[in-house]
Design a protein around this motif. Structure first.
Motif, PDB file in Angstrom:
ATOM      1  N   ALA A  49       0.877  -1.200  -0.013  1.00  0.00           N
ATOM      2  CA  ALA A  49      -0.359   0.015  -0.016  1.00  0.00           C
ATOM      3  C   ALA A  49       1.037   1.353   0.240  1.00  0.00           C
ATOM      4  O   ALA A  49       2.066   1.181   0.314  1.00  0.00           O
ATOM      5  N   SER A  58      -3.348   3.701  -2.429  1.00  0.00           N
ATOM      6  CA  SER A  58      -3.391   2.739  -3.414  1.00  0.00           C
ATOM      7  C   SER A  58      -2.899   1.266  -2.625  1.00  0.00           C
ATOM      8  O   SER A  58      -2.207   1.375  -1.738  1.00  0.00           O
ATOM      9  N   TYR A  59      -3.754   0.268  -2.975  1.00  0.00           N
ATOM     10  CA  TYR A  59      -3.465  -0.887  -2.229  1.00  0.00           C
ATOM     11  C   TYR A  59      -3.389  -2.262  -3.484  1.00  0.00           C
ATOM     12  O   TYR A  59      -3.812  -2.136  -4.414  1.00  0.00           O
ATOM     13  N   SER A  60      -2.564  -3.214  -3.196  1.00  0.00           N
ATOM     14  CA  SER A  60      -2.439  -4.267  -3.856  1.00  0.00           C
ATOM     15  C   SER A  60      -3.752  -4.944  -3.499  1.00  0.00           C
ATOM     16  O   SER A  60      -4.264  -4.874  -2.770  1.00  0.00           O
ATOM     17  N   GLU A  61      -3.952  -5.867  -4.694  1.00  0.00           N
ATOM     18  CA  GLU A  61      -5.252  -6.591  -4.735  1.00  0.00           C
ATOM     19  C   GLU A  61      -5.561  -7.360  -3.675  1.00  0.00           C
ATOM     20  O   GLU A  61      -6.565  -7.759  -3.077  1.00  0.00           O
ATOM     21  N   LYS A  64      -6.461  -5.563  -0.455  1.00  0.00           N
ATOM     22  CA  LYS A  64      -7.955  -4.522  -0.496  1.00  0.00           C
ATOM     23  C   LYS A  64      -8.994  -4.964   0.178  1.00  0.00           C
ATOM     24  O   LYS A  64      -9.318  -6.273   0.112  1.00  0.00           O
ATOM     25  N   GLY A  65      -9.420  -4.177   0.982  1.00  0.00           N
ATOM     26  CA  GLY A  65     -10.566  -4.331   1.955  1.00  0.00           C
ATOM     27  C   GLY A  65     -10.259  -5.113   3.535  1.00  0.00           C
ATOM     28  O   GLY A  65     -11.120  -5.070   4.252  1.00  0.00           O
ATOM     29  N   ARG A  66      -8.808  -5.316   3.537  1.00  0.00           N
ATOM     30  CA  ARG A  66      -8.499  -5.776   4.806  1.00  0.00           C
ATOM     31  C   ARG A  66      -7.428  -4.740   5.384  1.00  0.00           C
ATOM     32  O   ARG A  66      -7.567  -4.811   6.551  1.00  0.00           O
ATOM     33  N   ALA A  68      -5.761  -0.999   5.869  1.00  0.00           N
ATOM     34  CA  ALA A  68      -5.864   0.352   5.733  1.00  0.00           C
ATOM     35  C   ALA A  68      -4.652   1.017   5.775  1.00  0.00           C
ATOM     36  O   ALA A  68      -4.136   1.066   7.316  1.00  0.00           O
TER      37      ALA A  68
END
Length: 120
Positions: A49, A58-61, A64-66, A68
């Motif tokens: 990230a 930006s996050y790696s896939e 993402k969602g886990r 922050a």
């Protein structure tokens, strides 16, 4: 030159949470982006990230969602809140900064890394 020091790694069970911190110090002129990378045993270092001074993220896939990422510009500190951890998140996590030196040449720094181990 910028120095980065990470903290907050450790051992946690799958589904648990950890919060990593990274403080920048030293000869700081301009820091633009701060972020996190990780390296698992036998694998290449990979992006996790990043966050810009203005808050662009930006996050790696894979996270993402886990995970922050957040930042306190006044404290030159970046954080990584990691939730719903999985065994495959096990790695050494490295803090990274990208900016400029006082002569406006690029300044990129890496921390020493902090171990995160997620048990199943």
């Amino acid at each position: 030159q910028v120095q980065l020091v990470e903290s907050g790694g450790g051992l946690v069970q799958a589904g648990g949470s950890l919060r990593l911190s990274c403080v920048a110090s030293g000869s700081i002129f301009i820091i633009n982006d701060m972020g996190w990378y990780r390296q698992a045993p036998g694998k290449q270092r990979e992006f996790v990230a990043t966050i810009s001074t203005g808050g662009g993220i930006s996050y790696s896939e894979s996270v993402k969602g886990r995970f922050a990422i957040s930042r306190d510009n006044a404290k030159n500190t970046v954080y990584l809140q990691m939730n719903s951890l999985k065994p495959e998140d096990t790695a050494v996590y490295y803090c990274n900064s990208v900016g400029l030196k006082s002569d406006y040449t690029p300044d990129r720094a890496w921390g020493q890394g902090t171990q995160v181990t997620v048990s199943s």
